[in-house]
Design an enzyme around this catalytic site. Structure first.
Site, PDB file in Angstrom:
ATOM      1  N   SER A  60     -11.187  -0.785   2.908  1.00 13.62           N
ATOM      2  CA  SER A  60     -10.408  -1.087   4.370  1.00 13.62           C
ATOM      3  C   SER A  60      -9.876   0.131   4.931  1.00 13.62           C
ATOM      4  O   SER A  60      -9.279   0.851   4.059  1.00 13.62           O
ATOM      5  CB  SER A  60      -9.533  -1.869   3.805  1.00 13.62           C
ATOM      6  OG  SER A  60      -9.871  -3.142   3.383  1.00 13.62           O
ATOM      7  N   ARG A  65       0.761  -1.081  -0.253  1.00  9.93           N
ATOM      8  CA  ARG A  65      -0.094   0.000  -0.035  1.00  9.93           C
ATOM      9  C   ARG A  65       0.888   1.201   0.014  1.00  9.93           C
ATOM     10  O   ARG A  65       0.566   2.357   0.730  1.00  9.93           O
ATOM     11  CB  ARG A  65      -0.722  -0.019   1.199  1.00  9.93           C
ATOM     12  CG  ARG A  65      -1.851  -1.187   1.196  1.00  9.93           C
ATOM     13  CD  ARG A  65      -2.932  -1.131   0.117  1.00  9.93           C
ATOM     14  NE  ARG A  65      -3.505  -2.729   0.054  1.00  9.93           N
ATOM     15  CZ  ARG A  65      -3.151  -3.567  -0.636  1.00  9.93           C
ATOM     16  NH1 ARG A  65      -1.915  -3.513  -1.358  1.00  9.93           N
ATOM     17  NH2 ARG A  65      -3.855  -4.869  -0.399  1.00  9.93           N
ATOM     18  N   GLU A 104      -5.173   3.439   6.206  1.00 13.33           N
ATOM     19  CA  GLU A 104      -4.891   3.112   4.841  1.00 13.33           C
ATOM     20  C   GLU A 104      -5.546   4.341   4.288  1.00 13.33           C
ATOM     21  O   GLU A 104      -5.084   4.789   3.094  1.00 13.33           O
ATOM     22  CB  GLU A 104      -5.652   1.959   4.113  1.00 13.33           C
ATOM     23  CG  GLU A 104      -5.130   1.581   2.859  1.00 13.33           C
ATOM     24  CD  GLU A 104      -5.738   0.211   2.418  1.00 13.33           C
ATOM     25  OE1 GLU A 104      -6.300   0.125   1.262  1.00 13.33           O
ATOM     26  OE2 GLU A 104      -5.631  -0.773   3.011  1.00 13.33           O
TER      27      GLU A 104
END
Length: 344
Positions: free
Chosen positions: A231, A161, A327
């Site tokens: 998420s 990520r 995130e």
């Protein structure tokens, strides 16, 4: 051009925030012009795709530029398909486009929200596959001088990520298109969740696509029903020694060994073990089906989502001594703020 307009339809959390100005750009020259105009006027600038990975904490005191660059080009040689997609194309639509042309490879990444231009920033991934595996190049514009250049996969410095676009190219640059390289000799990735039921010898990319869509649709809330950004936290990666200590106390913990010897944990499982499903602060709540997702259940504010994220991080830290990392990008009055610091 939209003046003093609500950002609610421009991000999937659907929070009550406004911007001084919202401009949808359809050409690179328009993007450069509007960015330079705002910068000369000392206005903060935020470039958005579909706003599927942002949390607005307040009204944005500046100009929001929305990426509407469109177009997909395809060529092939004996071994590969080469696709160049403009940054404003919807990612899931691109996955569907490839499958319609019998081009396999992206099926595990189905139904990930957002636009193509956002994919490299996060190095999006799901069900055992990450964007970097198919990246040929990323085309970038230097907004200060209008220079357009390409970065190959290595130059993108992809991580979990993460990418160079969160660091060196975070300010004054924009992704305008992405090049993908998909091998004609396709090997399915079936090592995650219910995908293991398929046989690598007989499964089709369409079957994987359909299964991934079914899984995501059953677990993840529709943003039109409950605003969310998918998420909210990354799956934490810890060293083997720390994991051994946790596993002794929690033998049932799911885990995923990494090539470098570290261990990836399932953030949703950790949150669930803290009995936080359904936990609510104001209008913000932990989703009852997937604990990794924080939702706008009932007219939440950005600050309520932050408070909820703080509680989740603290509970997981207390129970497992594991740090969760957001995130989602947090956007304050003049731009991105440190999500780690604000939810500590």
């Amino acid at each position: 051009m939209i003046m003093n307009h609500s950002l609610l339809p421009f991000h999937t959390f659907h929070l009550p925030a406004c911007a001084n100005q919202i401009i949808e750009f359809t050409t690179v020259s328009q993007l450069i012009t509007e960015w330079q105009k705002a910068t000369r006027a000392d206005q903060a600038v935020l470039i958005l795709g579909q706003g599927s990975n942002v949390l607005f904490l307040d009204d944005f005191n500046g100009v929001v530029l929305v990426n509407k660059l469109k177009g997909i080009q395809h060529r092939e040689d004996h071994d590969y398909h080469y696709i160049q997609a403009q940054g404003g194309e919807n990612w899931h639509n691109l996955v569907e486009w490839t499958l319609a042309k019998n081009i396999a490879g992206l099926e595990n990444l189905a139904l990930i929200p957002g636009v193509v231009g956002s994919a490299p920033i996060q190095n999006i991934g799901a069900y055992g596959v990450e964007f970097e595996q198919f990246c040929d190049f990323v085309e970038v514009v230097n907004l200060a001088n209008g220079q357009i250049f390409r970065l190959d996969k290595q130059a993108c410095q992809f991580g979990y990520r993460d990418s160079v676009f969160k660091h060196q190219y975070r300010h004054s640059f924009a992704i305008i298109s992405v090049g993908l390289k998909l091998a004609k000799a396709w090997t399915p990735t079936l090592n995650y969740g219910s995908l293991v039921k398929f046989s690598a010898d007989t499964v089709t990319s369409q079957q994987i696509f359909d299964e991934v869509c079914a899984i995501r649709s059953s677990k993840l809330p529709d943003p039109d029903e409950y605003g969310n950004a998918g998420s909210f936290f990354k799956n934490p990666i810890i060293d083997a020694t720390t994991f051994a200590e946790i596993q002794t106390a929690f033998p049932q913990i799911p885990y995923y060994p990494q090539p470098d010897g570290n261990i990836k944990l399932a953030a949703g499982w950790l949150i669930d073990q803290c009995e936080l499903k359904g936990f609510q602060i104001g209008g913000a709540a932990v989703h009852t089906q997937q604990a990794l997702v924080l939702i706008n259940k009932a007219h939440a504010t950005g600050r309520q989502v932050v408070e909820l994220a703080q509680q989740v991080r603290r509970r997981v830290r207390h129970k497992f001594n594991v740090e969760l990392h957001p995130e989602v990008r947090f956007i304050g009055q003049t731009g991105e703020v440190d999500s780690e610091e604000i939810t500590r």
